[in-house]
Design a protein around this motif. Structure first.
Motif, PDB file in Angstrom:
ATOM      1  N   CYS A 257       0.834  -1.208   0.000  1.00 56.77           N
ATOM      2  CA  CYS A 257       0.000   0.000   0.000  1.00 56.77           C
ATOM      3  C   CYS A 257       0.869   1.259   0.000  1.00 56.77           C
ATOM      4  O   CYS A 257       0.579   2.228  -0.724  1.00 56.77           O
ATOM      5  CB  CYS A 257      -0.926   0.002   1.208  1.00 56.77           C
ATOM      6  SG  CYS A 257      -2.205  -1.265   1.192  1.00 56.77           S
ATOM      7  N   ILE A 258       1.938   1.250   0.794  1.00 53.38           N
ATOM      8  CA  ILE A 258       2.829   2.410   0.842  1.00 53.38           C
ATOM      9  C   ILE A 258       3.527   2.589  -0.501  1.00 53.38           C
ATOM     10  O   ILE A 258       3.600   3.707  -1.043  1.00 53.38           O
ATOM     11  CB  ILE A 258       3.851   2.256   1.983  1.00 53.38           C
ATOM     12  CG1 ILE A 258       3.142   2.319   3.334  1.00 53.38           C
ATOM     13  CG2 ILE A 258       4.932   3.329   1.889  1.00 53.38           C
ATOM     14  CD1 ILE A 258       4.047   2.005   4.513  1.00 53.38           C
ATOM     15  N   ALA A 259       4.045   1.494  -1.056  1.00 53.50           N
ATOM     16  CA  ALA A 259       4.754   1.580  -2.336  1.00 53.50           C
ATOM     17  C   ALA A 259       3.831   2.077  -3.442  1.00 53.50           C
ATOM     18  O   ALA A 259       4.232   2.901  -4.281  1.00 53.50           O
ATOM     19  CB  ALA A 259       5.338   0.213  -2.699  1.00 53.50           C
ATOM     20  N   PHE A 260       2.590   1.597  -3.452  1.00 53.67           N
ATOM     21  CA  PHE A 260       1.640   2.026  -4.469  1.00 53.67           C
ATOM     22  C   PHE A 260       1.323   3.507  -4.318  1.00 53.67           C
ATOM     23  O   PHE A 260       1.257   4.250  -5.306  1.00 53.67           O
ATOM     24  CB  PHE A 260       0.357   1.192  -4.355  1.00 53.67           C
ATOM     25  CG  PHE A 260      -0.671   1.497  -5.400  1.00 53.67           C
ATOM     26  CD1 PHE A 260      -0.500   1.085  -6.717  1.00 53.67           C
ATOM     27  CD2 PHE A 260      -1.822   2.194  -5.073  1.00 53.67           C
ATOM     28  CE1 PHE A 260      -1.455   1.355  -7.684  1.00 53.67           C
ATOM     29  CE2 PHE A 260      -2.783   2.487  -6.027  1.00 53.67           C
ATOM     30  CZ  PHE A 260      -2.590   2.059  -7.344  1.00 53.67           C
ATOM     31  N   THR A 261       1.164   3.957  -3.085  1.00 55.64           N
ATOM     32  CA  THR A 261       0.877   5.370  -2.825  1.00 55.64           C
ATOM     33  C   THR A 261       2.030   6.250  -3.292  1.00 55.64           C
ATOM     34  O   THR A 261       1.813   7.288  -3.936  1.00 55.64           O
ATOM     35  CB  THR A 261       0.624   5.581  -1.320  1.00 55.64           C
ATOM     36  OG1 THR A 261      -0.475   4.746  -0.913  1.00 55.64           O
ATOM     37  CG2 THR A 261       0.306   7.032  -1.005  1.00 55.64           C
ATOM     38  N   VAL A 262       3.255   5.845  -2.989  1.00 56.95           N
ATOM     39  CA  VAL A 262       4.428   6.599  -3.413  1.00 56.95           C
ATOM     40  C   VAL A 262       4.537   6.618  -4.935  1.00 56.95           C
ATOM     41  O   VAL A 262       4.850   7.655  -5.542  1.00 56.95           O
ATOM     42  CB  VAL A 262       5.701   6.005  -2.778  1.00 56.95           C
ATOM     43  CG1 VAL A 262       6.957   6.625  -3.379  1.00 56.95           C
ATOM     44  CG2 VAL A 262       5.684   6.205  -1.260  1.00 56.95           C
ATOM     45  N   SER A 263       4.241   5.494  -5.576  1.00 52.76           N
ATOM     46  CA  SER A 263       4.351   5.419  -7.040  1.00 52.76           C
ATOM     47  C   SER A 263       3.349   6.328  -7.742  1.00 52.76           C
ATOM     48  O   SER A 263       3.576   6.738  -8.880  1.00 52.76           O
ATOM     49  CB  SER A 263       4.146   3.976  -7.506  1.00 52.76           C
ATOM     50  OG  SER A 263       2.780   3.580  -7.416  1.00 52.76           O
ATOM     51  N   ARG A 264       2.244   6.640  -7.074  1.00 50.67           N
ATOM     52  CA  ARG A 264       1.218   7.510  -7.649  1.00 50.67           C
ATOM     53  C   ARG A 264       1.393   8.969  -7.234  1.00 50.67           C
ATOM     54  O   ARG A 264       0.550   9.808  -7.544  1.00 50.67           O
ATOM     55  CB  ARG A 264      -0.178   7.024  -7.235  1.00 50.67           C
ATOM     56  CG  ARG A 264      -0.554   5.651  -7.808  1.00 50.67           C
ATOM     57  CD  ARG A 264      -0.580   5.684  -9.337  1.00 50.67           C
ATOM     58  NE  ARG A 264      -1.106   4.468  -9.911  1.00 50.67           N
ATOM     59  CZ  ARG A 264      -0.393   3.366 -10.185  1.00 50.67           C
ATOM     60  NH1 ARG A 264       0.904   3.354  -9.901  1.00 50.67           N
ATOM     61  NH2 ARG A 264      -0.951   2.308 -10.721  1.00 50.67           N
ATOM     62  N   ASN A 265       2.475   9.265  -6.519  1.00 49.72           N
ATOM     63  CA  ASN A 265       2.735  10.628  -6.035  1.00 49.72           C
ATOM     64  C   ASN A 265       1.562  11.185  -5.240  1.00 49.72           C
ATOM     65  O   ASN A 265       1.274  12.391  -5.271  1.00 49.72           O
ATOM     66  CB  ASN A 265       3.075  11.566  -7.201  1.00 49.72           C
ATOM     67  CG  ASN A 265       4.380  11.199  -7.875  1.00 49.72           C
ATOM     68  OD1 ASN A 265       5.375  10.928  -7.206  1.00 49.72           O
ATOM     69  ND2 ASN A 265       4.370  11.164  -9.200  1.00 49.72           N
ATOM     70  N   ALA A 266       0.872  10.294  -4.524  1.00 48.19           N
ATOM     71  CA  ALA A 266      -0.273  10.711  -3.714  1.00 48.19           C
ATOM     72  C   ALA A 266       0.211  11.290  -2.388  1.00 48.19           C
ATOM     73  O   ALA A 266       1.272  10.927  -1.882  1.00 48.19           O
ATOM     74  CB  ALA A 266      -1.206   9.531  -3.469  1.00 48.19           C
ATOM     75  N   ASP A 267      -0.557  12.193  -1.834  1.00 52.44           N
ATOM     76  CA  ASP A 267      -0.233  12.810  -0.556  1.00 52.44           C
ATOM     77  C   ASP A 267      -0.437  11.782   0.555  1.00 52.44           C
ATOM     78  O   ASP A 267      -1.568  11.384   0.837  1.00 52.44           O
ATOM     79  CB  ASP A 267      -1.138  14.022  -0.329  1.00 52.44           C
ATOM     80  CG  ASP A 267      -0.836  14.753   0.980  1.00 52.44           C
ATOM     81  OD1 ASP A 267       0.031  14.284   1.742  1.00 52.44           O
ATOM     82  OD2 ASP A 267      -1.484  15.787   1.235  1.00 52.44           O
ATOM     83  N   PRO A 268       0.636  11.324   1.225  1.00 47.62           N
ATOM     84  CA  PRO A 268       0.470  10.299   2.253  1.00 47.62           C
ATOM     85  C   PRO A 268      -0.362  10.759   3.434  1.00 47.62           C
ATOM     86  O   PRO A 268      -0.945   9.934   4.145  1.00 47.62           O
ATOM     87  CB  PRO A 268       1.913   9.992   2.670  1.00 47.62           C
ATOM     88  CG  PRO A 268       2.691  11.209   2.299  1.00 47.62           C
ATOM     89  CD  PRO A 268       2.031  11.738   1.054  1.00 47.62           C
ATOM     90  N   MET A 269      -0.463  12.071   3.665  1.00 53.13           N
ATOM     91  CA  MET A 269      -1.273  12.562   4.771  1.00 53.13           C
ATOM     92  C   MET A 269      -2.756  12.303   4.546  1.00 53.13           C
ATOM     93  O   MET A 269      -3.558  12.396   5.481  1.00 53.13           O
ATOM     94  CB  MET A 269      -1.025  14.055   4.984  1.00 53.13           C
ATOM     95  CG  MET A 269       0.371  14.373   5.492  1.00 53.13           C
ATOM     96  SD  MET A 269       0.742  13.534   7.053  1.00 53.13           S
ATOM     97  CE  MET A 269      -0.397  14.350   8.143  1.00 53.13           C
ATOM     98  N   ARG A 270      -3.121  11.991   3.319  1.00 58.23           N
ATOM     99  CA  ARG A 270      -4.519  11.652   3.030  1.00 58.23           C
ATOM    100  C   ARG A 270      -4.759  10.147   3.092  1.00 58.23           C
ATOM    101  O   ARG A 270      -5.826   9.673   2.699  1.00 58.23           O
ATOM    102  CB  ARG A 270      -4.916  12.216   1.665  1.00 58.23           C
ATOM    103  CG  ARG A 270      -4.840  13.737   1.628  1.00 58.23           C
ATOM    104  CD  ARG A 270      -5.446  14.325   0.381  1.00 58.23           C
ATOM    105  NE  ARG A 270      -5.535  15.786   0.482  1.00 58.23           N
ATOM    106  CZ  ARG A 270      -6.316  16.540  -0.289  1.00 58.23           C
ATOM    107  NH1 ARG A 270      -7.062  15.978  -1.225  1.00 58.23           N
ATOM    108  NH2 ARG A 270      -6.339  17.848  -0.119  1.00 58.23           N
ATOM    109  N   GLY A 271      -3.769   9.424   3.603  1.00 61.80           N
ATOM    110  CA  GLY A 271      -3.901   7.981   3.767  1.00 61.80           C
ATOM    111  C   GLY A 271      -3.345   7.220   2.581  1.00 61.80           C
ATOM    112  O   GLY A 271      -3.342   7.716   1.452  1.00 61.80           O
TER     113      GLY A 271
END
Length: 287
Positions: A257-271
């Motif tokens: 989940c973390i790797a996918f979020t980072v790969s999408r340049n998503a804001d981690p503060m939004r989960g």
């Protein structure tokens, strides 16, 4: 007492009474918990302790405390003769809520699993919402649990150490896990161990046996991942997996989940973006 030995998947769907806050935005607490337990085939019965507009790492959040509603709702469950194969608690907002979680534990089936995620702090510091009374009372709650899932900071608090005490190696991690298990008479999954560069380690203690799970670490702050980890762990245990295997799959899913979020340049503060990856939980361990 819950039997942590690996067994076959249950024929009857299991019910989980989940006492957590509901953060409407930010992918933490009851949002991922309900989704994950459901995809793993269990019925999640959410009992919100509070409703937040966002998780508390997002500034400006608004909260409605629901402590006063907990006892009447639990009493209603009791009047319906509802019993739960698991009771699962996490972030709590007051000492009174700790009492209500203890009350909820009485609705567990005789062979059910009471999981306490003793959310009190992280990175060597106690959360500002936690008072000395609450940290002391959390020890009482852990003493009722079948399984506790503290991170290193929370484990230090539960052992009477300074919150910023460091675990230096596997021998020390095993000693902590064994001491927690002996003090609270519970199985222990100790998370967030930084024992090797670039790696995170989880210690799983059942009785006098401690096993370790290690995985690659992705640097950053990712709110809600503790809820995701504990929910996969619980769901797999209820589905018949052994403790260490359940912890391994939970850790692997969080990392995905973390790797996918980072790969999408998503804001981690939004989960973390867990929703597109839920189908991974339908695969057998190791597939």
């Amino acid at each position: 007492m819950y039997d942590f030995a690996e067994n076959t998947a249950p024929a009857v769907q299991k019910k989980v009474l989940a006492l957590h806050d509901l953060s409407c935005f930010g992918r933490s607490s009851l949002v991922p918990i309900t989704a994950i337990l459901s995809v793993l085939g269990h019925q999640c019965v959410p009992l919100p302790t509070a409703v937040f507009s966002t998780h508390t790492a997002i500034p400006g959040w608004v909260c409605r405390d629901l402590t006063d509603s907990l006892h009447p709702m639990l009493a209603h469950f009791g009047s319906l003769d509802l019993r739960f194969e698991s009771v699962y608690s996490g972030f709590l907002g007051s000492a009174d809520q700790i009492d209500r979680v203890a009350e909820a534990a009485s609705l567990k089936t005789p062979d059910g699993l009471f999981l306490v995620d003793p959310v009190m702090g992280d990175n060597g510091a106690v959360y500002t919402t936690y008072t000395p009374e609450m940290t002391a009372r959390m020890s009482e709650l852990c003493a009722l649990a079948d399984l506790i899932t503290p991170n290193v900071t929370e484990a230090a608090i539960l052992l009477g150490k300074q919150p910023d005490t460091i675990v230096r190696d596997r021998a020390e991690a095993e000693a902590w896990a064994l001491e927690l298990g002996g003090r609270y008479q519970a199985q222990v999954v100790l998370t967030g161990l930084n024992l090797h560069p670039g790696k995170l380690t989880v210690a799983c203690c059942a009785g006098d046996k401690t096993e370790f799970v290690e995985h690659d670490c992705i640097d950053g702050f990712f709110p809600g991942t503790g809820d995701i980890f504990a929910s996969v762990l619980l769901g797999d245990l209820l589905g018949g997996r052994a403790l260490t295997d359940s912890a391994a799959r939970a850790a692997a899913f969080v990392r995905s989940c973390i790797a996918f979020t980072v790969s999408r340049n998503a804001d981690p503060m939004r989960g973390v973006l867990f929703e597109p990856l839920l189908r991974q939980l339908l695969r057998p361990l190791g597939a």
